[in-house]
Scaffold this motif. Structure first.
Motif, short mmCIF file in Angstrom:
data_model
loop_
_atom_site.label_atom_id
_atom_site.label_comp_id
_atom_site.label_asym_id
_atom_site.label_seq_id
_atom_site.Cartn_x
_atom_site.Cartn_y
_atom_site.Cartn_z
N MET A 1 0.86 -1.16 0.00
CA MET A 1 0.00 0.00 0.00
C MET A 1 0.90 1.22 0.00
N ARG A 2 0.47 2.23 -0.70
CA ARG A 2 1.24 3.46 -0.84
C ARG A 2 0.31 4.63 -0.56
N THR A 3 0.84 5.76 -0.15
CA THR A 3 0.01 6.93 0.03
C THR A 3 0.30 7.94 -1.05
N GLY A 4 -0.67 8.75 -1.29
CA GLY A 4 -0.51 9.85 -2.23
C GLY A 4 -1.29 11.04 -1.70
N GLU A 5 -0.95 12.20 -2.19
CA GLU A 5 -1.67 13.41 -1.82
C GLU A 5 -2.05 14.13 -3.09
N HIS A 6 -3.26 14.62 -3.12
CA HIS A 6 -3.75 15.39 -4.25
C HIS A 6 -3.75 16.84 -3.78
N THR A 7 -2.97 17.69 -4.42
CA THR A 7 -2.90 19.09 -4.00
C THR A 7 -3.18 20.00 -5.17
N GLY A 8 -4.34 20.57 -5.18
CA GLY A 8 -4.72 21.55 -6.18
C GLY A 8 -4.52 21.05 -7.58
N ALA A 107 -5.94 6.30 -10.31
CA ALA A 107 -7.25 5.78 -9.90
C ALA A 107 -7.61 6.30 -8.50
N ALA A 108 -6.64 6.28 -7.60
CA ALA A 108 -6.88 6.77 -6.23
C ALA A 108 -7.14 8.27 -6.23
N SER A 109 -6.33 9.02 -6.94
CA SER A 109 -6.48 10.46 -7.00
C SER A 109 -7.85 10.86 -7.54
N GLU A 110 -8.26 10.24 -8.62
CA GLU A 110 -9.55 10.58 -9.23
C GLU A 110 -10.72 10.17 -8.35
N PHE A 111 -10.68 8.96 -7.80
CA PHE A 111 -11.77 8.50 -6.94
C PHE A 111 -11.90 9.40 -5.71
N CYS A 112 -10.79 9.67 -5.05
CA CYS A 112 -10.84 10.45 -3.81
C CYS A 112 -11.27 11.90 -4.05
N GLY A 121 -18.63 18.85 0.80
CA GLY A 121 -19.64 19.79 0.34
C GLY A 121 -19.08 20.86 -0.56
N LEU A 122 -17.88 20.63 -1.07
CA LEU A 122 -17.21 21.58 -1.95
C LEU A 122 -16.21 20.79 -2.78
N ALA A 123 -16.06 21.13 -4.04
CA ALA A 123 -15.09 20.44 -4.89
C ALA A 123 -13.68 20.61 -4.32
N TYR A 124 -12.86 19.59 -4.49
CA TYR A 124 -11.51 19.63 -3.93
C TYR A 124 -10.73 20.85 -4.42
N ASP A 125 -10.78 21.14 -5.72
CA ASP A 125 -10.00 22.25 -6.27
C ASP A 125 -10.43 23.61 -5.72
N LEU A 131 -6.12 16.49 0.85
CA LEU A 131 -6.54 15.14 0.52
C LEU A 131 -5.33 14.22 0.52
N LEU A 132 -5.46 13.08 1.15
CA LEU A 132 -4.43 12.05 1.18
C LEU A 132 -5.13 10.74 0.88
N TYR A 133 -4.43 9.80 0.26
CA TYR A 133 -5.04 8.50 -0.01
C TYR A 133 -4.00 7.40 0.05
N PHE A 134 -4.49 6.22 0.38
CA PHE A 134 -3.68 5.01 0.33
C PHE A 134 -4.14 4.24 -0.89
N TYR A 135 -3.21 3.60 -1.58
CA TYR A 135 -3.54 2.75 -2.72
C TYR A 135 -2.54 1.60 -2.79
N PRO A 136 -2.89 0.52 -3.49
CA PRO A 136 -2.02 -0.66 -3.50
C PRO A 136 -0.77 -0.48 -4.36
N VAL A 137 0.30 -1.11 -3.93
CA VAL A 137 1.52 -1.24 -4.72
C VAL A 137 1.56 -2.68 -5.23
N GLU A 138 2.44 -2.96 -6.15
CA GLU A 138 2.46 -4.29 -6.76
C GLU A 138 2.66 -5.40 -5.74
N ASP A 139 3.54 -5.18 -4.77
CA ASP A 139 3.80 -6.22 -3.77
C ASP A 139 2.55 -6.55 -2.95
#
Length: 170
Positions: A1-8, A107-112, A121-125, A131-139
């Motif tokens: 599992m890996r984390t990512g952040e969507h910023t603006g 996929a994680a960025s778009e879904f979250c 109650g407001l669009a992310y942008d 926003l932070l998310y966890f998503y799977p890595v290959e392992d």
């Protein structure tokens, strides 16, 4: 599992590859993490601080900053206590071959980002929140059948908060 952040406008990733050391520790019974996840009341709400792994976090749980190195040791705590992130949505990626890190991250960025608007109650942008998310890595995809995307919201600057950010509209 890996984390990512969507910023603006751009995507800023925390370098977070995990070796699932916590999972190995749990399997041996020698760990300090809760093998069953945090204590919960009848409604499923966390009732006491606990250290656990990312797979034990549920939508509605609040956590301290998971850091950038290891999602096998995360502090989960009641949301009415000071916390950094709140889990607000989850989904599973489709079965099949691992799509690759860039595709899993996208996929994680778009879904979250989509779920963020419904929760906050407001669009992310247009929001001041993060926003932070966890998503799977290959392992984890291969060895743990991990398909989970888990989304988190935080106050601006990851400032700790008390309570939920649901319907914050900011």
């Amino acid at each position: 599992m890996r984390t990512g952040e969507h910023t603006g406008e751009s995507l800023r990733r925390r370098a977070m590859m995990t070796a699932f050391l916590g999972t190995l520790t749990l399997a041996t019974g020698c760990g300090i993490l809760s093998p069953d996840g945090p204590e919960r009341d009848a409604e499923g709400t966390v009732t006491a601080e606990a250290r656990t792994d990312a797979f034990s976090i549920e939508v509605g749980d609040c956590i301290d900053d998971p850091g950038t190195e290891d999602v096998s040791d995360i502090t989960v705590l009641p949301c009415d206590e000071l916390h950094t992130f709140e889990a607000f949505a989850r989904t599973e990626m489709p079965d099949g071959d691992y799509p690759g890190l860039p595709a899993a991250n996208t996929a994680a960025s778009e879904f979250c980002a989509e779920e963020f608007a419904a929760f906050v109650g407001l669009a992310y942008d247009a929001s001041a929140l993060e926003l932070l998310y966890f998503y799977p890595v290959e392992d984890s995809w291969t060895s743990d059948d991990d398909r989970e995307i888990l989304c988190f919201v935080a106050d601006a600057g990851e400032t700790p908060v008390t309570g939920t950010l649901r319907d914050a509209a900011r």
